[in-house]
Design an enzyme around this catalytic site. Structure first.
Site, PDB file in Angstrom:
ATOM      1  CB  ALA A 181      -0.975  -0.185   1.274  1.00 13.97           C
ATOM      2  CG  ASP A 182       3.389   1.894   3.257  1.00 15.49           C
ATOM      3  OD1 ASP A 182       2.286   1.254   3.094  1.00 15.49           O
ATOM      4  OD2 ASP A 182       4.242   2.007   4.134  1.00 15.49           O
ATOM      5  CB  ALA A 183       4.263   1.045  -3.610  1.00 15.23           C
TER       6      ALA A 183
ATOM      7  CG  PHE B 105       2.615   8.631   0.139  1.00 17.61           C
ATOM      8  CD1 PHE B 105       1.873   9.793   0.162  1.00 17.61           C
ATOM      9  CD2 PHE B 105       4.126   8.943   0.539  1.00 17.61           C
ATOM     10  CE1 PHE B 105       2.191  10.917   0.966  1.00 17.61           C
ATOM     11  CE2 PHE B 105       4.390  10.175   1.057  1.00 17.61           C
ATOM     12  CZ  PHE B 105       3.408  11.080   1.224  1.00 17.61           C
TER      13      PHE B 105
END
Length: 168
Positions: free
Chosen positions: A4-6, A8
């Protein structure tokens, strides 16, 4: 982009590159990768992102699906950065706005009484300490939506203020 962080970290850069260079190849690549990541990590019933594919099967002590607050905060905070760089006429712009609004509506339901979010969005009791980085990302993302007229001010401003006060 398998976590998920990717969402951002990479898509805002590609949107900005496309805007700066006026070359649509960056947005085309961003769109393909964003959709692929979303198809594998976004729970269309919960309107939240799993941290990565390994988390899809995990459950919290209360039996709820495992959704990491910080990861969802990062995703939610990516939408303002992407939308600021996408042309108004971009054909898939509504795709991002729809996801952003779905997540925003869901995330406000997971705020605690003091204004914070917790490491586990659906089982805050299992992680009782406030998650300040998630709270910061979420407050930023929701404030952007209110300021840009994407989110209803009457609904979201109290959530933003409560989150800000929890951070202060």
């Amino acid at each position: 982009w398998s976590w998920a962080d990717a969402l951002f970290m990479a898509p805002p850069v590609y949107a900005a590159l496309s805007k700066m260079t006026k070359d649509p190849k960056y947005v085309t690549f961003m769109q393909k990768e964003f959709e692929e990541c979303t198809d594998s990590l976004y729970d269309r019933n919960e309107h939240l992102y799993y941290r990565d594919c390994s988390k899809r099967v995990l459950r919290e002590p209360n039996g709820a699906k495992q959704f990491w607050a910080r990861g969802n905060g990062w995703v939610l905070a990516a939408f303002p950065l992407i939308l600021e760089n996408l042309p108004e006429e971009y054909l898939k712009r509504d795709y991002y706005i729809r996801l952003y609004k779905e997540m925003a509506a869901r995330i406000l339901q997971t705020q605690d009484a003091q204004g914070s979010w917790h490491a586990s969005l659906l089982d805050p009791v299992s992680y009782p300490s406030p998650e300040t980085s998630a709270t910061g990302f979420i407050v930023y993302a929701l404030a952007y939506g209110v300021n840009e007229g994407l989110l209803d001010k009457a609904t979201f401003l109290p959530v933003i203020q409560k989150g800000w006060n929890a951070l202060v």
